[in-house]
Motif scaffolding. Structure first.
Motif, PDB file in Angstrom:
ATOM      1  N   LEU A 158      45.438  42.106  34.180  1.00  0.00           N
ATOM      2  CA  LEU A 158      44.710  42.001  35.444  1.00  0.00           C
ATOM      3  C   LEU A 158      45.626  41.746  36.643  1.00  0.00           C
ATOM      4  N   ARG A 162      44.573  41.414  40.719  1.00  0.00           N
ATOM      5  CA  ARG A 162      44.723  40.156  41.452  1.00  0.00           C
ATOM      6  C   ARG A 162      45.691  40.286  42.616  1.00  0.00           C
ATOM      7  N   LEU A 169      40.161  48.701  36.425  1.00  0.00           N
ATOM      8  CA  LEU A 169      41.037  48.618  35.263  1.00  0.00           C
ATOM      9  C   LEU A 169      41.821  49.913  35.086  1.00  0.00           C
ATOM     10  N   SER A 172      44.818  50.623  37.435  1.00  0.00           N
ATOM     11  CA  SER A 172      45.957  49.691  37.418  1.00  0.00           C
ATOM     12  C   SER A 172      47.188  50.416  36.890  1.00  0.00           C
ATOM     13  N   LEU A 251      37.638  42.166  30.219  1.00  0.00           N
ATOM     14  CA  LEU A 251      38.494  42.255  31.403  1.00  0.00           C
ATOM     15  C   LEU A 251      37.701  42.635  32.640  1.00  0.00           C
ATOM     16  N   ASP A 252      36.797  43.579  32.486  1.00  0.00           N
ATOM     17  CA  ASP A 252      35.992  43.996  33.636  1.00  0.00           C
ATOM     18  C   ASP A 252      35.167  42.825  34.156  1.00  0.00           C
ATOM     19  N   ALA A 255      37.597  40.328  35.836  1.00  0.00           N
ATOM     20  CA  ALA A 255      38.084  40.812  37.135  1.00  0.00           C
ATOM     21  C   ALA A 255      37.042  40.585  38.216  1.00  0.00           C
ATOM     22  N   SER A 289      43.349  33.694  35.197  1.00  0.00           N
ATOM     23  CA  SER A 289      43.869  33.907  36.547  1.00  0.00           C
ATOM     24  C   SER A 289      45.114  33.077  36.845  1.00  0.00           C
TER      25      SER A 289
END
Length: 331
Positions: A158, A162, A169, A172, A251-252, A255, A289
């Motif tokens: 992530l 960030r 995703l 990235s 992850l989604d 995020a 995070s």
């Protein structure tokens, strides 16, 4: 390795250099590459050292792999030429040198040393400079359990979102996550949660072949070294007890929680993996995070870290207070 605000030049091509070296190293070293993210002024790698795989290689294989990493001869494009029999025997025939090379092939320090050295050499040659390219030696954090491994994987994957370098995703760039998504058959990409028109992405087969498989099923997968026969990676052993689809959904969701202005209420259907690893939603978001600032030398649950000692000094490892609070409250 990105936009230079002073000269106005762009150096994104150096991120491609690193990815190329990662593919080469994953094929030659006795180390699994679990994940990576390459940003403009730093990069993250998740590595699993595999001396158990290296032990299975014969002396000639050990020498051949090292000669591919540190060749005596190269092609015009800089790629290593296949080693000759005499070059292989210079290592395989010397017990002292052979034993040292075996250690190097499963050493994360040697992986990082060669990687940083080659990127620095190319960058200095490009700019007609000399001296350091990277600010300092790499920093390593040992991952002691499944919860810390999952949190670290999410933290790395992530990073571009960030850093406001990507919004999704699949967008990235220069990450293991993007490689894994691109390797999903086109017909299955509609299942990826949160994807922005994933079917529009070109289907590229096996673009993640140098990465360790994500999923491990501890009930049915074979135990032991599981060396890869593809020649593209060290082993075929996975590392997370979940399918790729569940990992992408996690992850989604994560995020969206850490994105500015989108901290809303926790969705009712929180992925079950959090419950399996005894992590509540708020603790998980902070771990994913702030992983880099929460952990230093070792990452893991307090009971796991407290039972460990340094191999070198035999002292106990220190777990930062906030990390201890998060992982204790989540138990």
């Amino acid at each position: 390795m990105g936009d230079d605000p002073y000269s106005g030049k762009n150096f994104d091509h150096r991120k491609v250099w690193i990815e190329q070296h990662l593919q080469q190293f994953a094929a030659a070293f006795g180390i699994d590459l679990l994940g990576f993210a390459i940003l403009s002024n730093h990069f993250h790698l998740i590595l699993r050292t595999r001396p158990d795989v290296v032990v299975a290689w014969n002396d000639q294989e050990v020498a051949r792999r090292w000669m591919l990493l540190c060749p005596h001869r190269r092609h015009a494009d800089g790629s290593p030429m296949p080693p000759t029999e005499s070059e292989i025997q210079s290592i395989a025939g010397c017990p002292v040198k052979r034993a040292e090379i075996r250690k190097r092939l499963s050493s994360i320090s040697w992986w990082m040393r060669l990687l940083c050295q080659r990127v620095a050499t190319r960058a200095n040659r490009e700019e007609e400079e000399s001296g350091r390219f990277f600010q300092d030696r790499f920093h390593a954090t040992r991952l002691a359990d499944e919860a810390s491994l999952l949190a670290c994987a999410a933290y790395v994957d992530l990073n571009p979102i960030r850093a406001a370098m990507a919004a999704t995703l699949e967008g990235s760039d220069h990450t293991s996550l993007q490689r894994r998504i691109q390797a999903i058959p086109a017909g299955d990409r509609c299942e990826v949660a949160g994807s922005a028109n994933p079917l529009a992405m070109a289907a590229v087969d096996s673009v993640d072949r140098f990465l360790s498989p994500l999923t491990i099923d501890e009930r049915t997968d074979p135990i032991g070294p599981c060396p890869s026969e593809s020649g593209c990676r060290c082993s075929d052993k996975g590392f997370l007890a979940m399918p790729l689809e569940d990992y992408l959904q996690l992850l989604d969701w994560t995020a969206r929680q850490v994105a500015p202005g989108k901290r809303g209420k926790t969705p009712a259907g929180v992925p079950s993996v959090l419950k399996r690893l005894r992590l509540d939603a708020s603790s998980w978001c902070e771990l994913a995070s702030d992983f880099g600032s929460l952990f230093c030398t070792v990452a893991g649950r307090p009971e796991r870290v407290d039972s460990m000692r340094s191999h070198r000094t035999h002292r106990r490892y220190h777990l930062r207070r906030r990390a201890r609070e998060l992982l204790t409250s989540a138990s």
